[in-house]
Design an enzyme around this catalytic site. Sequence first.
Site, PDB file in Angstrom:
ATOM      1  N   LYS A 178       0.820  -1.125   0.041  1.00 35.19           N
ATOM      2  CA  LYS A 178      -0.005  -0.054   0.126  1.00 35.19           C
ATOM      3  C   LYS A 178       0.871   1.063  -0.146  1.00 35.19           C
ATOM      4  O   LYS A 178       1.294   1.738   0.982  1.00 35.19           O
ATOM      5  CB  LYS A 178      -0.859   0.002   1.313  1.00 35.19           C
ATOM      6  CG  LYS A 178      -2.337   0.680   1.123  1.00 35.19           C
ATOM      7  CD  LYS A 178      -2.203   2.003   0.929  1.00 35.19           C
ATOM      8  CE  LYS A 178      -1.918   2.913   2.099  1.00 35.19           C
ATOM      9  NZ  LYS A 178      -1.854   4.293   1.613  1.00 35.19           N
ATOM     10  N   GLU A 254       9.405   1.638  10.960  1.00 33.61           N
ATOM     11  CA  GLU A 254      10.565   2.522  10.730  1.00 33.61           C
ATOM     12  C   GLU A 254       9.947   3.820  10.722  1.00 33.61           C
ATOM     13  O   GLU A 254       8.957   4.214   9.929  1.00 33.61           O
ATOM     14  CB  GLU A 254      11.355   2.273   9.422  1.00 33.61           C
ATOM     15  CG  GLU A 254      11.722   0.908   8.886  1.00 33.61           C
ATOM     16  CD  GLU A 254      13.020   0.525   9.390  1.00 33.61           C
ATOM     17  OE1 GLU A 254      13.911   1.404  10.095  1.00 33.61           O
ATOM     18  OE2 GLU A 254      13.679  -0.484   8.870  1.00 33.61           O
ATOM     19  N   CYS A 288      13.693  11.091   6.694  1.00 30.34           N
ATOM     20  CA  CYS A 288      13.482  10.748   8.145  1.00 30.34           C
ATOM     21  C   CYS A 288      14.948  10.847   8.809  1.00 30.34           C
ATOM     22  O   CYS A 288      14.971  11.098  10.069  1.00 30.34           O
ATOM     23  CB  CYS A 288      13.150   9.317   8.296  1.00 30.34           C
ATOM     24  SG  CYS A 288      14.031   8.173   7.349  1.00 30.34           S
ATOM     25  N   GLU A 391       9.041  16.399  15.300  1.00 32.52           N
ATOM     26  CA  GLU A 391       9.339  16.207  14.013  1.00 32.52           C
ATOM     27  C   GLU A 391       8.663  17.127  12.984  1.00 32.52           C
ATOM     28  O   GLU A 391       7.151  17.042  12.886  1.00 32.52           O
ATOM     29  CB  GLU A 391       9.211  14.799  13.396  1.00 32.52           C
ATOM     30  CG  GLU A 391       9.806  14.514  11.914  1.00 32.52           C
ATOM     31  CD  GLU A 391       9.444  13.247  11.552  1.00 32.52           C
ATOM     32  OE1 GLU A 391       8.474  12.706  11.638  1.00 32.52           O
ATOM     33  OE2 GLU A 391      10.357  12.478  11.010  1.00 32.52           O
TER      34      GLU A 391
HETATM   35  P1  NAD Z   1       2.464   8.361   7.476  1.00 32.96           P
HETATM   36  O1  NAD Z   1       2.596   7.785   8.763  1.00 32.96           O
HETATM   37  O2  NAD Z   1       1.305   9.660   7.385  1.00 32.96           O
HETATM   38  O3  NAD Z   1       1.964   7.361   6.280  1.00 32.96           O
HETATM   39  C1  NAD Z   1       2.927   6.227   5.926  1.00 32.96           C
HETATM   40  C2  NAD Z   1       1.886   5.221   5.103  1.00 32.96           C
HETATM   41  O4  NAD Z   1       1.033   4.863   6.245  1.00 32.96           O
HETATM   42  C3  NAD Z   1       1.135   5.660   3.936  1.00 32.96           C
HETATM   43  O5  NAD Z   1       1.148   4.657   2.927  1.00 32.96           O
HETATM   44  C4  NAD Z   1      -0.382   5.988   4.840  1.00 32.96           C
HETATM   45  O6  NAD Z   1      -1.270   5.990   3.833  1.00 32.96           O
HETATM   46  C5  NAD Z   1      -0.344   4.746   5.482  1.00 32.96           C
HETATM   47  N1  NAD Z   1      -1.338   4.921   6.724  1.00 32.96           N
HETATM   48  C6  NAD Z   1      -1.570   5.972   7.404  1.00 32.96           C
HETATM   49  N2  NAD Z   1      -2.551   5.808   8.482  1.00 32.96           N
HETATM   50  C7  NAD Z   1      -2.706   4.607   8.429  1.00 32.96           C
HETATM   51  C8  NAD Z   1      -3.406   3.602   9.261  1.00 32.96           C
HETATM   52  N3  NAD Z   1      -4.152   3.846  10.244  1.00 32.96           N
HETATM   53  N4  NAD Z   1      -3.556   2.127   8.957  1.00 32.96           N
HETATM   54  C9  NAD Z   1      -2.727   1.653   7.988  1.00 32.96           C
HETATM   55  N5  NAD Z   1      -1.635   2.597   7.107  1.00 32.96           N
HETATM   56  C10 NAD Z   1      -1.912   3.869   7.299  1.00 32.96           C
HETATM   57  O7  NAD Z   1       3.690   8.865   7.042  1.00 32.96           O
HETATM   58  P2  NAD Z   1       4.129   9.927   5.758  1.00 32.96           P
HETATM   59  O8  NAD Z   1       3.489  11.165   6.019  1.00 32.96           O
HETATM   60  O9  NAD Z   1       3.706   9.203   4.448  1.00 32.96           O
HETATM   61  O10 NAD Z   1       5.696   9.874   5.920  1.00 32.96           O
HETATM   62  C11 NAD Z   1       6.336  10.617   6.830  1.00 32.96           C
HETATM   63  C12 NAD Z   1       6.815  10.166   8.259  1.00 32.96           C
HETATM   64  O11 NAD Z   1       7.817   8.883   7.521  1.00 32.96           O
HETATM   65  C13 NAD Z   1       8.002  11.048   8.924  1.00 32.96           C
HETATM   66  O12 NAD Z   1       7.502  10.606  10.337  1.00 32.96           O
HETATM   67  C14 NAD Z   1       9.309  10.291   8.400  1.00 32.96           C
HETATM   68  O13 NAD Z   1      10.127  10.539   9.624  1.00 32.96           O
HETATM   69  C15 NAD Z   1       8.737   8.899   8.571  1.00 32.96           C
HETATM   70  N6  NAD Z   1       9.848   8.014   7.739  1.00 32.96           N
HETATM   71  C16 NAD Z   1      10.492   7.274   8.672  1.00 32.96           C
HETATM   72  C17 NAD Z   1      11.834   6.465   7.948  1.00 32.96           C
HETATM   73  C18 NAD Z   1      12.374   5.468   8.487  1.00 32.96           C
HETATM   74  O14 NAD Z   1      13.259   4.833   8.105  1.00 32.96           O
HETATM   75  N7  NAD Z   1      12.481   5.551   9.719  1.00 32.96           N
HETATM   76  C19 NAD Z   1      11.795   6.622   6.427  1.00 32.96           C
HETATM   77  C20 NAD Z   1      11.058   7.647   5.779  1.00 32.96           C
HETATM   78  C21 NAD Z   1      10.123   8.302   6.437  1.00 32.96           C
END
Ligand code: NAD
Length: 487
Positions: A178, A254, A288, A391
Amino acid sequence: MKEFRHFINGQFVSSASGKTFENRNPVDNSLIGLVHEAGREEVDAAVAAAKQALKGPWAKYSQAKRIELLNKVADRINERFEEFLVAECLDTGKPRHIASHIDIPRGAANFKAFSETLANHPTESFRLDTPDGKGAINMGHRTPKGVIAVISPWNLPLLLMTWKVGPAMACGNTVVVKPSEETPATTTLLGEVMNECGVPAGVFNVVHGFGPDSAGAFLTEHKDVDAITFTGETRTGEIIMKAAACGLRNISLECGGKNPGIVFDDCDIEKAVEGTMRSAFVNCGQVCLGTERVYVQRGVYDQFLARMKEEVAKLKLGRPEDPDANFGPLVSLEHRDKVAYYYGLAKEEGATVEIGGGIPDMGDAELNQGAWIEPTIWTGLADNARVVREEIFGPCCHIRPFDTEEEVIALANDTDYGLAAAIWTENSARAIRVGEQMEAGIVWINSWFLRDLRTAFGGAKQSGIGREGGVHGLEFYTELKNICIKL
Ligand code: NAD
């Protein structure tokens, strides 16, 4: 009008409900296409296809054949490089030269790196003494975990998705991905590549949609999903962890970071400026591992701040295809609202805005519709300011002076997160001493975003659970069984 459909059991399918949502280009908010939103029906079909594929020809593939196929997938992404590049730049607005050096080549490489590493890793074996003197042999044996749900974010869409899909498939699992609702394009393209390379139907599936009450939730709550690997916000990670509790499914999380950069006065100042510029501003600060808190030893503080401001002033905002531009927009207008909120909050919390701090006039009516924001440096905030603790995920950092090593270690670790840290010093004993005390999954000394794919990757504290990368992914992507043979 371009449409992004689900990829289920080797075929592109529309949503039965007919529900779609818009995919817009953050450069100028123009419409790229319509994305089909999966309901339970499509998620059920994707998971069923993945489950069935576990029993099909995929299960009989030798490891060598799987590796050959995954190498083919990597090669085919590289053959279709330009299409992947254009798709990634349209979805994210990032400069072409960044996506062509990082996103697409590393996205492809993930299919090669893991399969080679995993294939060459031994499992354990022990000979056990028994009372009859004949003994027994204990033999480790790894099997695929099953159907893996892959939930990925928008900041490095192809790279972070294949980082999971590559090892999952290398270990013989099947996947349902997804991708983020903001960036559906390259994951959809990957479906075409899987068919072109002859990956059996059902091994790789894609469902599009949002998180809550949509594809993300339906997938992570699905009882036939055996494990969930997620990259995204810590808050979302908590929700997914709860979903995974039902049925005791394994998770790999992650999550977010609020990473410190530490600049000691014995550093090579130009190296530190160059590295901190990248760690704070590359990809419009949407990494991130990026640095949002910079601590600079007092002896070089003024010089470092002045040089950072000079370099930020040189960043050139522009369209992905503009060869002079090295700074794109944020991923969406919605995300810009979030970052702009923090820009306002910084002022309320008493920050001095050293440079930037607002929404730029791009001097072009079309571009002014996009999700642009100024790269920003603040100073003068208290250590408990929300801007210093939360963040932001934008092109901004707070720079603060410090005096002693002990003080800066405490400051750097004073956070709920624990993803990364960057240390700038020419004193190697200090580098190791301080590096060892960082509460973070990865620590860079005189570098940033440099990593051998064979090493472990993951976060401490609220930045995540588990380690992926290299052989560490084996723990998540396989079930380790012990076979005990009485002799
Ligand atoms: P997000 O958590 O909003 O979304 C990530 C994914 O989760 C998307 O595909 C979203 O549709 C899905 N999602 C959201 N709510 C959900 C739920 N209730 N159930 C299942 N899936 C759900 O994150 P984002 O805004 O896409 O990305 C940015 C974040 O990602 C930042 O916090 C960043 O630090 C983090 N990030 C971490 C790493 C790492 O390796 N640690 C790498 C890249 C990004």
